[in-house]
Design a protein around this motif. Sequence first.
Motif, PDB file in Angstrom:
ATOM      1  N   PHE A 246      78.990  42.832  42.244  1.00  0.00           N
ATOM      2  CA  PHE A 246      78.452  44.131  42.644  1.00  0.00           C
ATOM      3  C   PHE A 246      76.929  44.047  42.803  1.00  0.00           C
ATOM      4  O   PHE A 246      76.361  44.616  43.748  1.00  0.00           O
ATOM      5  N   ILE A 247      76.261  43.352  41.887  1.00  0.00           N
ATOM      6  CA  ILE A 247      74.805  43.172  42.002  1.00  0.00           C
ATOM      7  C   ILE A 247      74.467  42.382  43.265  1.00  0.00           C
ATOM      8  O   ILE A 247      73.492  42.693  43.973  1.00  0.00           O
ATOM      9  N   LEU A 248      75.260  41.353  43.577  1.00  0.00           N
ATOM     10  CA  LEU A 248      75.032  40.556  44.786  1.00  0.00           C
ATOM     11  C   LEU A 248      75.153  41.408  46.037  1.00  0.00           C
ATOM     12  O   LEU A 248      74.274  41.379  46.922  1.00  0.00           O
ATOM     13  N   PHE A 249      76.229  42.192  46.127  1.00  0.00           N
ATOM     14  CA  PHE A 249      76.416  43.071  47.291  1.00  0.00           C
ATOM     15  C   PHE A 249      75.282  44.096  47.390  1.00  0.00           C
ATOM     16  O   PHE A 249      74.766  44.360  48.483  1.00  0.00           O
ATOM     17  N   SER A 250      74.899  44.660  46.252  1.00  0.00           N
ATOM     18  CA  SER A 250      73.832  45.667  46.265  1.00  0.00           C
ATOM     19  C   SER A 250      72.509  45.058  46.713  1.00  0.00           C
ATOM     20  O   SER A 250      71.750  45.679  47.479  1.00  0.00           O
ATOM     21  N   ALA A 251      72.225  43.828  46.272  1.00  0.00           N
ATOM     22  CA  ALA A 251      70.986  43.164  46.677  1.00  0.00           C
ATOM     23  C   ALA A 251      70.970  42.910  48.178  1.00  0.00           C
ATOM     24  O   ALA A 251      69.944  43.095  48.841  1.00  0.00           O
ATOM     25  N   ILE A 252      72.109  42.495  48.728  1.00  0.00           N
ATOM     26  CA  ILE A 252      72.179  42.250  50.173  1.00  0.00           C
ATOM     27  C   ILE A 252      71.931  43.539  50.945  1.00  0.00           C
ATOM     28  O   ILE A 252      71.176  43.560  51.931  1.00  0.00           O
ATOM     29  N   ILE A 253      72.547  44.631  50.500  1.00  0.00           N
ATOM     30  CA  ILE A 253      72.373  45.912  51.192  1.00  0.00           C
ATOM     31  C   ILE A 253      70.935  46.394  51.089  1.00  0.00           C
ATOM     32  O   ILE A 253      70.346  46.868  52.069  1.00  0.00           O
ATOM     33  N   ILE A 254      70.324  46.262  49.908  1.00  0.00           N
ATOM     34  CA  ILE A 254      68.947  46.727  49.721  1.00  0.00           C
ATOM     35  C   ILE A 254      67.979  45.920  50.582  1.00  0.00           C
ATOM     36  O   ILE A 254      67.085  46.471  51.233  1.00  0.00           O
ATOM     37  N   VAL A 255      68.163  44.598  50.618  1.00  0.00           N
ATOM     38  CA  VAL A 255      67.297  43.756  51.449  1.00  0.00           C
ATOM     39  C   VAL A 255      67.455  44.116  52.921  1.00  0.00           C
ATOM     40  O   VAL A 255      66.471  44.209  53.673  1.00  0.00           O
ATOM     41  N   ALA A 256      68.702  44.355  53.336  1.00  0.00           N
ATOM     42  CA  ALA A 256      68.927  44.738  54.735  1.00  0.00           C
ATOM     43  C   ALA A 256      68.244  46.063  55.064  1.00  0.00           C
ATOM     44  O   ALA A 256      67.644  46.216  56.135  1.00  0.00           O
ATOM     45  N   LEU A 257      68.316  47.016  54.128  1.00  0.00           N
ATOM     46  CA  LEU A 257      67.692  48.317  54.370  1.00  0.00           C
ATOM     47  C   LEU A 257      66.170  48.219  54.386  1.00  0.00           C
ATOM     48  O   LEU A 257      65.497  48.864  55.203  1.00  0.00           O
ATOM     49  N   LEU A 258      65.605  47.398  53.501  1.00  0.00           N
ATOM     50  CA  LEU A 258      64.151  47.318  53.398  1.00  0.00           C
ATOM     51  C   LEU A 258      63.523  46.465  54.493  1.00  0.00           C
ATOM     52  O   LEU A 258      62.387  46.713  54.904  1.00  0.00           O
ATOM     53  N   VAL A 259      64.248  45.445  54.943  1.00  0.00           N
ATOM     54  CA  VAL A 259      63.681  44.516  55.915  1.00  0.00           C
ATOM     55  C   VAL A 259      64.170  44.811  57.328  1.00  0.00           C
ATOM     56  O   VAL A 259      63.376  44.985  58.262  1.00  0.00           O
ATOM     57  N   ALA A 260      65.497  44.867  57.494  1.00  0.00           N
ATOM     58  CA  ALA A 260      66.047  44.971  58.848  1.00  0.00           C
ATOM     59  C   ALA A 260      65.957  46.381  59.416  1.00  0.00           C
ATOM     60  O   ALA A 260      65.697  46.547  60.617  1.00  0.00           O
ATOM     61  N   LEU A 261      66.166  47.400  58.579  1.00  0.00           N
ATOM     62  CA  LEU A 261      66.209  48.767  59.100  1.00  0.00           C
ATOM     63  C   LEU A 261      64.878  49.208  59.725  1.00  0.00           C
ATOM     64  O   LEU A 261      64.885  49.774  60.829  1.00  0.00           O
ATOM     65  N   PRO A 262      63.723  48.978  59.079  1.00  0.00           N
ATOM     66  CA  PRO A 262      62.470  49.363  59.757  1.00  0.00           C
ATOM     67  C   PRO A 262      62.257  48.642  61.091  1.00  0.00           C
ATOM     68  O   PRO A 262      61.802  49.256  62.064  1.00  0.00           O
ATOM     69  N   MET A 263      62.594  47.353  61.136  1.00  0.00           N
ATOM     70  CA  MET A 263      62.455  46.615  62.395  1.00  0.00           C
ATOM     71  C   MET A 263      63.381  47.192  63.459  1.00  0.00           C
ATOM     72  O   MET A 263      63.013  47.323  64.631  1.00  0.00           O
ATOM     73  N   LEU A 264      64.601  47.534  63.043  1.00  0.00           N
ATOM     74  CA  LEU A 264      65.562  48.081  63.994  1.00  0.00           C
ATOM     75  C   LEU A 264      65.096  49.429  64.535  1.00  0.00           C
ATOM     76  O   LEU A 264      65.188  49.694  65.748  1.00  0.00           O
ATOM     77  N   LEU A 265      64.584  50.289  63.665  1.00  0.00           N
ATOM     78  CA  LEU A 265      64.088  51.587  64.114  1.00  0.00           C
ATOM     79  C   LEU A 265      62.886  51.425  65.044  1.00  0.00           C
ATOM     80  O   LEU A 265      62.746  52.162  66.029  1.00  0.00           O
ATOM     81  N   HIS A 266      62.017  50.464  64.723  1.00  0.00           N
ATOM     82  CA  HIS A 266      60.863  50.208  65.594  1.00  0.00           C
ATOM     83  C   HIS A 266      61.319  49.767  66.981  1.00  0.00           C
ATOM     84  O   HIS A 266      60.768  50.203  67.997  1.00  0.00           O
ATOM     85  N   GLN A 267      62.327  48.903  67.029  1.00  0.00           N
ATOM     86  CA  GLN A 267      62.812  48.433  68.321  1.00  0.00           C
ATOM     87  C   GLN A 267      63.567  49.524  69.067  1.00  0.00           C
ATOM     88  O   GLN A 267      63.568  49.559  70.301  1.00  0.00           O
ATOM     89  N   LEU A 268      64.213  50.427  68.348  1.00  0.00           N
ATOM     90  CA  LEU A 268      64.834  51.569  69.008  1.00  0.00           C
ATOM     91  C   LEU A 268      63.775  52.446  69.669  1.00  0.00           C
ATOM     92  O   LEU A 268      63.957  52.934  70.792  1.00  0.00           O
ATOM     93  N   ASP A 269      62.664  52.658  68.968  1.00  0.00           N
ATOM     94  CA  ASP A 269      61.554  53.403  69.569  1.00  0.00           C
ATOM     95  C   ASP A 269      61.039  52.704  70.820  1.00  0.00           C
ATOM     96  O   ASP A 269      60.744  53.344  71.835  1.00  0.00           O
ATOM     97  N   ALA A 270      60.923  51.366  70.735  1.00  0.00           N
ATOM     98  CA  ALA A 270      60.457  50.605  71.898  1.00  0.00           C
ATOM     99  C   ALA A 270      61.444  50.700  73.053  1.00  0.00           C
ATOM    100  O   ALA A 270      61.056  50.771  74.227  1.00  0.00           O
ATOM    101  N   LEU A 271      62.749  50.708  72.716  1.00  0.00           N
ATOM    102  CA  LEU A 271      63.758  50.825  73.762  1.00  0.00           C
ATOM    103  C   LEU A 271      63.660  52.169  74.469  1.00  0.00           C
ATOM    104  O   LEU A 271      63.752  52.247  75.709  1.00  0.00           O
ATOM    105  N   VAL A 272      63.471  53.242  73.698  1.00  0.00           N
ATOM    106  CA  VAL A 272      63.326  54.567  74.299  1.00  0.00           C
ATOM    107  C   VAL A 272      62.126  54.607  75.229  1.00  0.00           C
ATOM    108  O   VAL A 272      62.170  55.186  76.324  1.00  0.00           O
ATOM    109  N   ALA A 273      61.028  53.967  74.810  1.00  0.00           N
ATOM    110  CA  ALA A 273      59.830  53.950  75.652  1.00  0.00           C
ATOM    111  C   ALA A 273      60.034  53.153  76.936  1.00  0.00           C
ATOM    112  O   ALA A 273      59.371  53.407  77.946  1.00  0.00           O
ATOM    113  N   LYS A 274      60.970  52.186  76.909  1.00  0.00           N
ATOM    114  CA  LYS A 274      61.200  51.346  78.083  1.00  0.00           C
ATOM    115  C   LYS A 274      62.228  51.943  79.051  1.00  0.00           C
ATOM    116  O   LYS A 274      62.420  51.402  80.142  1.00  0.00           O
ATOM    117  N   VAL A 275      62.912  52.995  78.646  1.00  0.00           N
ATOM    118  CA  VAL A 275      63.938  53.568  79.515  1.00  0.00           C
ATOM    119  C   VAL A 275      63.398  53.929  80.900  1.00  0.00           C
ATOM    120  O   VAL A 275      64.032  53.603  81.922  1.00  0.00           O
TER     121      VAL A 275
END
Length: 360
Positions: A71-100
């Motif tokens: 459970f700790i392993l799964f939680s760590a993976i989810i937290i790392v994904a949220l802290l690292v990948a989610l901001p990058m993904l949201l930034h790229q979504l903003d960039a995609l909207v600007a490129k439409v």
Amino acid sequence: MAELDPLEKAEVYRWPIALGVLAALAVLLYFLQPILTPFVLGGLIGYLGDPLVDRLERKGMQRTLGVVLVFILFSAIIIVALLVALPMLLHQLDALVAKVPDIYRWLTQDLVPWLQQRFDLPDRQLPKIDWSGQLADNWQSVGKFTARSLMQITGSGAGLLLSLANLALVPVVAFYLMRDWDILVRLSLDILPIAWQDKAAELVAESDEVVGAFLRGQFLVMCSLGIVYSVGLWLVGVQLAMLLGIIAGLASIVPYLGFIVGVIASCIVAYAQFGDWTVLLWVGLVFGVGQAIESMVLTPVLVGDRIGLHPVAVIFALMAGGQIAGFVGVVLALPVAAVVMVFLRHAMHHYRSSDLYGRD
């Protein structure tokens, strides 16, 4: 007419009772669908973590402690994904909207006229759109869009509290199911008639192999392809590399769909960014390498040929699950379809060995 003995009576009434129980369960699940999301997600996490817990238990560790570690392993993976990948993904979504607007301008001024001239198509133009007004009214930023969507989903303070409560239930359900998974399976088999238990255990074991191969193996394949595509597009220099890689990885749940969707979307974005046809060769190389890795390494090692679901069956199962039960139906669609395929294979084997199929 001779009266049936007790064993024959039991055999006659056993199937109608079993079918009636299955029908009642299906109706109950349909009406309980609005509250099933945390239990389905918790069950999915519990099922994915059960083999790891079993392995730790075989090495002498207490099951509860093994569940805590997994459970700790799964939680760590989810937290790392949220802290690292989610901001990058949201930034790229903003960039995609600007490129439409740029992408739409390229489609109307370059691609469509070229296709019309190349294939002698009627000279018709796409409608002009005021993207500045459209984006200001509807998107403007991913943050505002997300906030508006959350407000629509929750609807009120009580709805928000209910959503948070459902979210908090997921780890609780996952923990207890992961801890007691083997016990629950054994108790479920003990409920069945004794004459069915051996065959049911065989079917459950085969279904577990098929579903496990799909949920664990295909999930790892999707994540691996998403990483390969994202890194490859990043090396090429595509600005939306992570977003395009994730989309292609998720779409690979249907064989070859991720490759097709990824190539088309990435080529459009890359050409709109660079304005050079040669960059499309590099994009094609990235997805060609990814497809080769999937075909020769990922799928044979992680999934194999145990699923037996045709790509059309995968698409139909996803659409049918979403139509019947929304998000819960989409999550359960492919595992249920895989189990149904196992039962159908046994039913077909039984039918072909019967007098009904072979008698002249």
